[in-house]
Motif scaffolding. Structure first.
Motif, PDB file in Angstrom:
ATOM      1  N   GLN A   1      39.575  27.808  41.397  1.00  0.00           N
ATOM      2  CA  GLN A   1      39.187  29.154  41.809  1.00  0.00           C
ATOM      3  C   GLN A   1      40.431  30.032  41.758  1.00  0.00           C
TER       4      GLN A   1
ATOM      5  N   CYS B   1      43.117  32.302  43.781  1.00  0.00           N
ATOM      6  CA  CYS B   1      43.666  32.488  45.117  1.00  0.00           C
ATOM      7  C   CYS B   1      43.238  33.864  45.627  1.00  0.00           C
ATOM      8  N   THR B   2      42.731  33.926  46.844  1.00  0.00           N
ATOM      9  CA  THR B   2      42.264  35.195  47.405  1.00  0.00           C
ATOM     10  C   THR B   2      43.417  36.125  47.777  1.00  0.00           C
TER      11      THR B   2
ATOM     12  N   ASP C   1      42.716  27.236  48.589  1.00  0.00           N
ATOM     13  CA  ASP C   1      42.906  28.663  48.847  1.00  0.00           C
ATOM     14  C   ASP C   1      43.489  28.861  50.236  1.00  0.00           C
TER      15      ASP C   1
ATOM     16  N   SER D   1      43.720  44.993  45.342  1.00  0.00           N
ATOM     17  CA  SER D   1      44.251  44.002  46.286  1.00  0.00           C
ATOM     18  C   SER D   1      45.778  44.026  46.297  1.00  0.00           C
TER      19      SER D   1
END
Length: 198
Positions: A55, A57-58, A67, A126
């Motif tokens: 996935q 990384c947030t 994560d 972000s």
């Protein structure tokens, strides 16, 4: 004469990969046909694992199986610097040189009006959120030295200027039109060492 459906579908699947044309796709499909079944099963499992277990990384947007990613989780990293790159492969290239110990932010692309990619299509919002952290003192723009990378760097510079964070660009040891992921460690090391303020 047409190929049987299974081989034809496999050829079509290989052609979806970048840089793979019809002849290469055909060669790869027939290579798979001649592989041992256990090797084919392992190959298909690897493809599925990449989709199921990885996935983004947030925090930074790097690929990870946990994560946040190992870089964002590392308490020994210099949290006063964020290096902005276009792609996850660029993070790996930067990490190989072992000179940079800050954090990263992956944009997942670059602004390219010709391709219909605008600022809203890449991971900029972000980044701006992350810059609200008062620990961040420097933003290093490490986008590729081509038109898209330069456009993206200038756009981010204009957004960051009012925030008052020092913004630097990698030194021009990198060739114009080249990609960061293909640069050798020495070139990358010099580019980061001699970065310039924008």
């Amino acid at each position: 004469m047409y190929y049987p459906e299974p081989i034809s579908k496999l050829i079509d699947s290989f052609m979806k990969l970048p840089g793979i044309g019809p002849k290469t796709a055909q060669r790869l499909a027939f290579y798979v046909l001649n592989m041992k079944e256990t090797d084919v099963v392992d190959f298909s499992k690897s493809l599925m694992d990449v989709k199921r277990e990885l996935q983004y990384c947030t925090v930074c947007g790097h690929i990870t199986d946990e994560d946040p990613c190992y870089i964002c989780s590392d308490k020994n990293r210099d949290r006063s610097m964020i290096c902005v790159v276009q792609d996850t492969k660029d993070v790996i290239a930067m990490e190989k040189m072992r000179e940079y110990n800050g954090l990263y932010h992956v944009l997942h692309g670059a602004i390219s009006p010709m391709d219909g990619i605008g600022p809203e299509d890449i991971n900029v919002p972000s980044l701006i959120e992350r810059l609200k952290d008062e620990n961040v003192k420097e933003l290093i723009l490490a986008t590729n030295p081509n038109i898209e990378g330069e456009t993206t760097a200038m756009y981010i510079t204009r957004l960051v200027k009012p925030i008052g964070i020092k913004t630097t660009r990698l030194a021009q040891g990198l060739s114009i039109g080249g990609d960061l992921e293909y640069a050798d460690e020495v070139t990358l090391s010099r580019a980061i060492e001699y970065r310039t303020e924008i």
